[in-house]
Design a protein around this motif. Structure first.
Motif, mmCIF file in Angstrom:
data_model
loop_
_atom_site.group_PDB
_atom_site.id
_atom_site.type_symbol
_atom_site.label_atom_id
_atom_site.label_comp_id
_atom_site.label_asym_id
_atom_site.label_seq_id
_atom_site.Cartn_x
_atom_site.Cartn_y
_atom_site.Cartn_z
ATOM 1 N N ILE A 170 0.836 -1.206 0.000
ATOM 2 C CA ILE A 170 0.000 0.000 0.000
ATOM 3 C C ILE A 170 0.871 1.257 0.000
ATOM 4 N N ARG A 171 1.983 1.218 0.774
ATOM 5 C CA ARG A 171 2.900 2.370 0.804
ATOM 6 C C ARG A 171 3.443 2.667 -0.590
ATOM 7 N N THR A 172 3.834 1.608 -1.322
ATOM 8 C CA THR A 172 4.353 1.788 -2.684
ATOM 9 C C THR A 172 3.275 2.358 -3.595
ATOM 10 N N LYS A 173 2.049 1.831 -3.476
ATOM 11 C CA LYS A 173 0.941 2.299 -4.318
ATOM 12 C C LYS A 173 0.632 3.773 -4.045
ATOM 13 N N TYR A 181 -1.207 10.043 3.614
ATOM 14 C CA TYR A 181 -1.652 9.004 4.530
ATOM 15 C C TYR A 181 -3.113 9.185 4.929
ATOM 16 N N GLY A 182 -3.645 10.391 4.743
ATOM 17 C CA GLY A 182 -5.059 10.619 5.000
ATOM 18 C C GLY A 182 -5.948 9.864 4.020
ATOM 19 N N GLN A 183 -5.370 9.484 2.872
ATOM 20 C CA GLN A 183 -6.130 8.750 1.857
ATOM 21 C C GLN A 183 -5.881 7.245 1.934
ATOM 22 N N LEU A 184 -5.316 6.799 3.052
ATOM 23 C CA LEU A 184 -4.941 5.389 3.216
ATOM 24 C C LEU A 184 -6.135 4.459 3.052
ATOM 25 N N SER A 190 -9.912 0.701 -2.634
ATOM 26 C CA SER A 190 -9.774 0.624 -4.085
ATOM 27 C C SER A 190 -9.060 -0.659 -4.507
ATOM 28 N N ALA A 191 -7.972 -0.992 -3.798
ATOM 29 C CA ALA A 191 -7.209 -2.198 -4.130
ATOM 30 C C ALA A 191 -8.046 -3.453 -3.922
ATOM 31 N N VAL A 192 -8.788 -3.507 -2.812
ATOM 32 C CA VAL A 192 -9.609 -4.685 -2.502
ATOM 33 C C VAL A 192 -10.766 -4.800 -3.486
ATOM 34 N N LEU A 198 -6.717 -10.803 -1.521
ATOM 35 C CA LEU A 198 -5.421 -11.472 -1.676
ATOM 36 C C LEU A 198 -4.403 -10.612 -2.416
ATOM 37 N N SER A 199 -4.894 -9.599 -3.157
ATOM 38 C CA SER A 199 -3.964 -8.724 -3.884
ATOM 39 C C SER A 199 -3.059 -7.952 -2.936
ATOM 40 N N LEU A 200 -3.503 -7.797 -1.668
ATOM 41 C CA LEU A 200 -2.684 -7.071 -0.688
ATOM 42 C C LEU A 200 -1.420 -7.838 -0.320
#
Length: 349
Positions: A170-173, A181-184, A190-192, A198-200
């Motif tokens: 997530i940090r790389t993305k 970091y407010g948009q974490l 979005s990724a999920v 499992l993509s995480l």
């Protein structure tokens, strides 16, 4: 009086042992000290690489703070990034001197603070879990006392890598998409939503194939070497010279034996990072065997051992500083606990 002491230190406590909190403090201190000593070596290495082959916009490179490898994204349009600073260096020592003289001493730790957010917690989890698991295995499975460091090292690394892997992805993305970091939470959702939970953990496989065998080999050799050297030289097992020397040697052996997996991991990390930058769905990851086969086809067998010397120069001091600082911290807390127990005994009920 003894029961009073045990009540103060905790149920079932032994003044010669330390608590998990004390282990965490000792490992945290070691992690910070290791990163402060080792990061300048990698900063200089990256600057020398950038001089020889300038990083194009949107590409990735691997940054190591002595604790973990991190993927860093070359920011589009940012010509003032630390890894793009101008300079003509003739070698490592020359790079050190010129960077300090032109850019200041602090520049040797460029890019360090964001990576510590992941690296320090990962190291604390890893070292604390190792000590707890090793003690439990030795206490409950007497026949496996010799193999306890090997099993505990492998399990502790498996656990810490599994916990930290999604956070690093997530940090790389977020870095690639220039998010704060407010948009974490939005980044995770979005990724999920797009690729599933499992993509995480994408890219975890090559990491485990390198780090789990490394940890098993490292801890087994370290515990054996510490006993052997202290007996041979009549030194204490926790003495700085013993822990520093054995830590460096154990780290070197493990680094050499797992080098092919390190080459594969680095290649997969960079490929995955660049797919994220281009906002493309990750392709099905080839197996480690196929990546190794591709490397051998392109560069021969020697390609699997690329970066042998730089890895050794980085790993040996990192392992030595980390373990000797950690052991010193544990010895400090043991002495503290003994003194506290003795003071309680003297005070009486």
């Amino acid at each position: 009086r003894f029961s009073l002491t045990m009540t103060f230190l905790g149920p079932g406590s032994d003044p010669n042992r330390i608590t998990p909190i004390q282990q965490m403090i000792a490992s945290c201190s070691g992690a910070i000290l290791t990163s402060l000593f080792v990061t300048p070596l990698d900063v200089v290495k990256i600057r020398l690489q950038a001089q020889k082959h300038p990083f194009p916009k949107g590409k990735c490179f691997v940054y190591c703070n002595g604790l973990m490898d991190h993927i860093c994204v070359c920011e589009n349009g940012n010509s003032k990034a630390w890894y793009k600073a101008p300079g003509h260096f003739t070698g490592t020592l020359d790079a050190f001197m010129k960077i300090i003289r032109r850019e200041g001493l602090r520049s040797l730790w460029s890019g360090l603070p964001p990576t510590l957010v992941m690296a320090v917690p990962a190291t604390v989890i890893y070292f604390t879990c190792y000590d707890q698991l090793c003690a439990a295995l030795r206490a409950n499975v007497g026949g496996l006392s010799e193999q306890a460091p090997l099993l505990a090292g492998a399990i502790a690394r498996l656990g810490s890598a599994t916990v930290i892997s999604p956070l690093e992805l997530i940090r790389t993305k977020m870095q690639a998409q220039k998010q704060s970091y407010g948009q974490l939470s939005e980044c995770v959702r979005s990724a999920v939503h797009n690729e599933g939970w499992l993509s995480l953990w994408r890219g975890l496989g090559p990491t485990l194939l390198r780090d789990v065998p490394f940890s098993a080999l490292y801890w087994y050799n370290y515990e054996w070497g510490k006993r052997w050297l202290s007996t041979r030289c009549n030194w204490g097992e926790s003495s700085f010279l013993v822990t520093f020397t054995v830590g460096a040697l154990s780290g070197s052996v493990a680094a050499v034996l797992t080098l092919p997996f390190d080459v594969v991991k680095t290649r997969r990390q960079v490929e995955l990072g660049e797919l994220q930058i281009m906002n493309l769905p990750a392709k099905v990851s080839p197996t480690t065997y196929h990546v190794m086969k591709r490397i051998v086809t392109e560069n021969g067998v020697k390609g699997l051992f690329a970066g042998f010397l730089p890895r050794l120069i980085k790993v040996a001091p990192a392992c030595a500083i980390m373990i000797s600082t950690y052991e010193y911290g544990k010895a400090f807390f043991r002495q503290h606990n003994r003194e506290r127990a003795a003071a309680l005994l003297r005070a009486g009920p």
